[in-house]
Write a protein that holds these residues in place. Structure first.
Motif, PDB file in Angstrom:
ATOM      1  N   GLU A 118     -94.365  38.255  18.385  1.00  0.00           N
ATOM      2  CA  GLU A 118     -95.853  38.811  18.185  1.00  0.00           C
ATOM      3  C   GLU A 118     -96.584  37.618  17.192  1.00  0.00           C
ATOM      4  O   GLU A 118     -97.854  37.556  17.342  1.00  0.00           O
ATOM      5  CB  GLU A 118     -95.774  40.161  17.505  1.00  0.00           C
ATOM      6  CG  GLU A 118     -95.193  41.220  18.565  1.00  0.00           C
ATOM      7  CD  GLU A 118     -95.774  41.257  19.689  1.00  0.00           C
ATOM      8  OE1 GLU A 118     -97.056  41.251  19.780  1.00  0.00           O
ATOM      9  OE2 GLU A 118     -95.003  41.277  20.710  1.00  0.00           O
ATOM     10  N   THR A 119     -95.911  37.245  16.233  1.00  0.00           N
ATOM     11  CA  THR A 119     -96.489  36.377  15.452  1.00  0.00           C
ATOM     12  C   THR A 119     -97.068  35.135  16.241  1.00  0.00           C
ATOM     13  O   THR A 119     -98.228  34.484  16.070  1.00  0.00           O
ATOM     14  CB  THR A 119     -95.843  35.756  14.106  1.00  0.00           C
ATOM     15  OG1 THR A 119     -95.413  37.092  13.401  1.00  0.00           O
ATOM     16  CG2 THR A 119     -96.377  34.823  13.253  1.00  0.00           C
ATOM     17  N   GLU A 120     -96.157  34.420  17.063  1.00  0.00           N
ATOM     18  CA  GLU A 120     -96.437  33.124  17.918  1.00  0.00           C
ATOM     19  C   GLU A 120     -97.616  33.425  18.947  1.00  0.00           C
ATOM     20  O   GLU A 120     -98.391  32.733  19.161  1.00  0.00           O
ATOM     21  CB  GLU A 120     -95.318  32.896  18.506  1.00  0.00           C
ATOM     22  CG  GLU A 120     -94.099  32.207  17.539  1.00  0.00           C
ATOM     23  CD  GLU A 120     -94.766  31.016  16.656  1.00  0.00           C
ATOM     24  OE1 GLU A 120     -95.804  30.336  17.186  1.00  0.00           O
ATOM     25  OE2 GLU A 120     -94.408  30.688  15.715  1.00  0.00           O
ATOM     26  N   LYS A 121     -97.552  34.941  19.496  1.00  0.00           N
ATOM     27  CA  LYS A 121     -98.406  34.957  20.249  1.00  0.00           C
ATOM     28  C   LYS A 121     -99.932  35.108  19.667  1.00  0.00           C
ATOM     29  O   LYS A 121    -101.071  34.682  20.274  1.00  0.00           O
ATOM     30  CB  LYS A 121     -98.453  36.597  20.870  1.00  0.00           C
ATOM     31  CG  LYS A 121     -97.235  36.836  21.810  1.00  0.00           C
ATOM     32  CD  LYS A 121     -97.280  38.340  22.344  1.00  0.00           C
ATOM     33  CE  LYS A 121     -96.271  38.659  23.135  1.00  0.00           C
ATOM     34  NZ  LYS A 121     -96.203  40.046  23.413  1.00  0.00           N
ATOM     35  N   GLU A 122     -99.844  35.558  18.351  1.00  0.00           N
ATOM     36  CA  GLU A 122    -101.353  35.607  17.614  1.00  0.00           C
ATOM     37  C   GLU A 122    -101.815  34.219  17.073  1.00  0.00           C
ATOM     38  O   GLU A 122    -102.914  33.776  17.360  1.00  0.00           O
ATOM     39  CB  GLU A 122    -101.210  36.441  16.179  1.00  0.00           C
ATOM     40  CG  GLU A 122    -102.589  36.717  15.785  1.00  0.00           C
ATOM     41  CD  GLU A 122    -102.373  37.640  14.632  1.00  0.00           C
ATOM     42  OE1 GLU A 122    -103.362  37.821  14.063  1.00  0.00           O
ATOM     43  OE2 GLU A 122    -101.307  38.179  14.549  1.00  0.00           O
ATOM     44  N   ARG A 125    -103.191  32.555  20.375  1.00  0.00           N
ATOM     45  CA  ARG A 125    -104.773  33.113  20.487  1.00  0.00           C
ATOM     46  C   ARG A 125    -105.538  32.645  19.611  1.00  0.00           C
ATOM     47  O   ARG A 125    -106.836  32.093  20.039  1.00  0.00           O
ATOM     48  CB  ARG A 125    -104.724  34.685  20.277  1.00  0.00           C
ATOM     49  CG  ARG A 125    -103.939  35.540  21.608  1.00  0.00           C
ATOM     50  CD  ARG A 125    -104.406  36.849  21.729  1.00  0.00           C
ATOM     51  NE  ARG A 125    -104.003  37.641  20.426  1.00  0.00           N
ATOM     52  CZ  ARG A 125    -102.847  38.118  20.226  1.00  0.00           C
ATOM     53  NH1 ARG A 125    -101.737  38.060  21.525  1.00  0.00           N
ATOM     54  NH2 ARG A 125    -102.429  38.717  19.206  1.00  0.00           N
ATOM     55  N   THR A 126    -104.998  32.232  18.325  1.00  0.00           N
ATOM     56  CA  THR A 126    -106.054  31.463  17.479  1.00  0.00           C
ATOM     57  C   THR A 126    -106.268  30.131  17.774  1.00  0.00           C
ATOM     58  O   THR A 126    -107.527  29.649  17.670  1.00  0.00           O
ATOM     59  CB  THR A 126    -105.548  31.890  15.962  1.00  0.00           C
ATOM     60  OG1 THR A 126    -105.018  33.009  15.677  1.00  0.00           O
ATOM     61  CG2 THR A 126    -105.969  31.172  15.004  1.00  0.00           C
ATOM     62  N   THR A 158    -100.280  36.102  26.624  1.00  0.00           N
ATOM     63  CA  THR A 158    -100.150  36.215  25.080  1.00  0.00           C
ATOM     64  C   THR A 158    -100.397  37.764  24.580  1.00  0.00           C
ATOM     65  O   THR A 158    -100.226  37.905  23.291  1.00  0.00           O
ATOM     66  CB  THR A 158    -100.863  35.333  24.468  1.00  0.00           C
ATOM     67  OG1 THR A 158    -102.228  35.307  24.473  1.00  0.00           O
ATOM     68  CG2 THR A 158    -100.598  33.793  24.578  1.00  0.00           C
ATOM     69  N   TRP A 159    -101.005  38.598  25.452  1.00  0.00           N
ATOM     70  CA  TRP A 159    -101.226  39.743  25.084  1.00  0.00           C
ATOM     71  C   TRP A 159    -100.279  40.948  25.158  1.00  0.00           C
ATOM     72  O   TRP A 159     -99.733  41.505  24.568  1.00  0.00           O
ATOM     73  CB  TRP A 159    -102.444  40.316  25.468  1.00  0.00           C
ATOM     74  CG  TRP A 159    -103.606  39.657  25.288  1.00  0.00           C
ATOM     75  CD1 TRP A 159    -104.460  38.942  25.638  1.00  0.00           C
ATOM     76  CD2 TRP A 159    -104.260  40.050  23.917  1.00  0.00           C
ATOM     77  NE1 TRP A 159    -105.564  38.409  24.929  1.00  0.00           N
ATOM     78  CE2 TRP A 159    -105.353  39.340  23.617  1.00  0.00           C
ATOM     79  CE3 TRP A 159    -103.976  40.934  22.611  1.00  0.00           C
ATOM     80  CZ2 TRP A 159    -106.263  39.306  22.684  1.00  0.00           C
ATOM     81  CZ3 TRP A 159    -104.835  40.989  21.686  1.00  0.00           C
ATOM     82  CH2 TRP A 159    -105.748  40.138  21.279  1.00  0.00           C
TER      83      TRP A 159
END
Length: 577
Positions: A118-122, A125-126, A158-159
């Motif tokens: 979840e951290t890498e997904k965010e 997105r950033t 990534t969601w």
């Protein structure tokens, strides 16, 4: 571990045997060529954006990030890159640094740190949000929302990607049989452990098409003109891209002063075809001039007006790269990528011979092919005047089903059927069939955004259409394949769109009629005054003492009226749209 380098190449490497040595490392084909100083190593995998779906877009990039996470902070120069058809992990350092880095990457690929998912997904997105301007829209219009067209989209996966999906993607695509290693060294360092699961070499994605006619154009953002074309891979096409870039720079920057950046490049797409892309920027006031100059440069090269000096200059620049010291090491990444993708591998001597054999007729043929397969993105007015056809703006397919009137306009209707959804507007229809749906985002408030393989999209907002009940949304959910569902987070209440005051046809008609009256009035005044000016001019020329100043003032007033009529017409057209 010591690996003996073979003297007898394979897989087409015979042509570069005097530059590159080869072996295998834990089953991974390995290419080596020496270079002074620190070692640079790269581990290629034949997987990239074009292998994904729109619903899983970003999964390869996510694996790349997770594989590099355990390396943490270090002074070592390393990175990863995810392209359309490959993923690369590369590092520069001492033998010990290279061994430690590659061992860590492969260990992570075998056992991804999915607690970081979840951290890498965010982070991804950033990273996407920080790039500023969005990706080029040309791949979307050429290929649709699949394959090579996915580079036009944000990484939607990534969601909603799960740990199982990411783990399975790594296990099936990041394998020893789908990889090639290269090192700028005369030997493979001791201690490398690149153990990866067995797999298969993935073929390049088959190209799709969403563009029925070329040359075509689309409307784009102000400030830039972009052109792309798919051509057969050849040395002549490489030189043509160079000639095109130089022509644009000379015409648009040096002579016209319209652009700061004007350039073109050539990029291999697969074993048979490449993409030539050209770009020029502009100020809003100059963008029509840039578009015109851009088309003129393409037309000149297409119309066989390429000078021998242009070809000779491009050839000289291409040949210079083969005068590089330690040539084998310099060409090593391209040889490794060709080996990975099954592309031809040519020696420097063969390439020099091909460059020297290219003539003006070859370039002119590439120019014709480039024009014929072209897709142009222009701001402002279109490019019909240059022989380009506007890309399809609406669907040819239709579906039947329940009709849901838009709450903002009685001229827009949403149709929800058993085969797909359709949006009917005064200008045309847009349809997304469920069996050709690349992705559907799912919001807890009931909103659904469906994107078809052809790139057309429809957003179903229950708040904006009459009668879109939870039952109708459930019918859509059941019809769209589960693999295309992309769960999205809940929106703040103020982010959920609400209908504006509805405009009926009866309310709209007086404004339309008023604009039409204004246009006809402006045209009538210009015509009547023009006839008056013409009559006065004839009389004045017949008079004994002709006044040139009077005639000039009369015609200047007429030209002003014509300009005003043109502005009123354009204003009315914008209001209609």
């Amino acid at each position: 571990m010591t690996t003996e380098l073979h003297d007898t190449p394979h897989d087409g490497l015979e042509a570069v045997a005097d530059l590159v040595s080869h072996t295998t490392t834990q089953g991974i084909p390995t290419l080596c060529a020496p270079r002074q100083g620190e070692i640079t190593a790269g581990l290629f995998f034949r997987v990239g954006r074009a292998d994904e779906t729109l619903a899983t877009a970003g999964i390869t990039h996510l694996v790349e990030h997770l594989a590099l996470h355990r390396l943490g902070l270090t002074d070592l120069h390393y990175n990863g890159a995810t392209a359309n058809t490959y993923t690369l992990f590369h590092v520069t350092g001492s033998e010990e640094d290279v061994v430690a880095h590659l061992n860590s990457v492969c260990a992570s690929l075998r056992d991804l740190p999915l607690e970081r998912l979840e951290t890498e997904k965010e982070i991804l997105r950033t990273e996407a949000a920080g790039r500023g301007a969005g990706p080029s829209q040309l791949p979307l219009w050429r290929y649709g929302a699949q394959g090579y067209g996915l580079s036009s989209y944000r990484e939607l996966g990534t969601w909603g990607l799960t740990a199982d999906q990411v783990r399975d993607w790594a296990a099936t695509h990041f394998t020893r049989d789908n990889a090639v290693l290269w090192l700028t060294s005369d030997h493979v360092p001791e201690g490398l452990d690149l153990t990866l699961p067995a797999g298969t070499r993935m073929p390049a994605p088959a190209p799709t098409s969403a563009l029925p006619v070329t040359p075509a154009y689309i409307h784009g953002e102000d400030g830039q003109v972009v052109f792309s074309s798919v051509v057969r891979r050849s040395t002549a096409a490489v030189l043509f891209a160079d000639v095109l870039g130089r022509a644009l720079f000379q015409d648009l920057r040096q002579e016209g002063g319209y652009s700061y950046s004007a350039e073109a490049d050539y990029t291999a797409r697969d074993a048979d075809f490449a993409t030539i892309t050209a770009y020029a920027d502009s100020l809003p006031k100059k963008q029509d001039a840039v578009a015109g100059g851009f088309v003129d440069a393409l037309a000149r090269l297409r119309a066989r007006r390429i000078e021998q000096a242009e070809l000779d200059s491009a050839r000289s620049r291409a040949l210079k790269q083969y005068d590089t010291p330690e040539l084998g090491a310099a060409l090593l990444p391209s040889y490794a990528l060709n080996l990975l993708q099954g592309d031809p591998i040519r020696s420097p001597e063969e390439t020099r011979a091909e460059l020297n054999a290219v003539n003006l007729a070859d370039l002119r043929e590439v120019g014709r092919e480039t024009w014929d397969n072209g897709l142009l993105q222009v701001p402002g007015r279109g490019a019909d005047w240059a022989g380009f056809t506007v890309a399809p703006q609406f669907s040819t397919d239709t579906v039947t089903g329940t009709h849901h009137q838009a709450l903002e306009s009685d001229e827009v209707t949403l149709v929800i059927g058993a085969e797909g959804v359709m949006l009917r507007t005064p200008r045309g229809v847009v349809t997304v069939r469920y069996d050709a749906c690349s992705a559907m985002t799912v919001r807890p408030d009931g909103a659904r955004a469906l994107t078809g393989h052809d790139g057309f999209s429809i957003t179903v907002e229950p708040t904006l259409y009459r009668g879109v009940t939870p039952e109708r949304i459930a019918a859509i959910d059941a019809a769209v394949p589960a693999a295309a569902h992309v769960p999205m987070p809940a929106r703040d209440p103020d982010e959920i769109p609400q209908p504006r005051e509805r405009e009926t046809t009866a309310e709209k008609r007086p404004r339309v009629q008023g604009r039409q009256v204004a246009v006809w009035l402006a045209i009538t005044v210009a015509v009547v005054w023009g006839l008056t000016v013409l009559l006065c001019t004839v009389q004045e020329l017949q008079a004994p003492n002709t006044s040139a100043g009077f005639i000039r003032v009369m015609w200047m007033s007429e030209f002003l009226l014509i300009w005003l009529a043109s502005r009123v017409r354009k204003w009315a057209a914008r209001q209609e749209n």
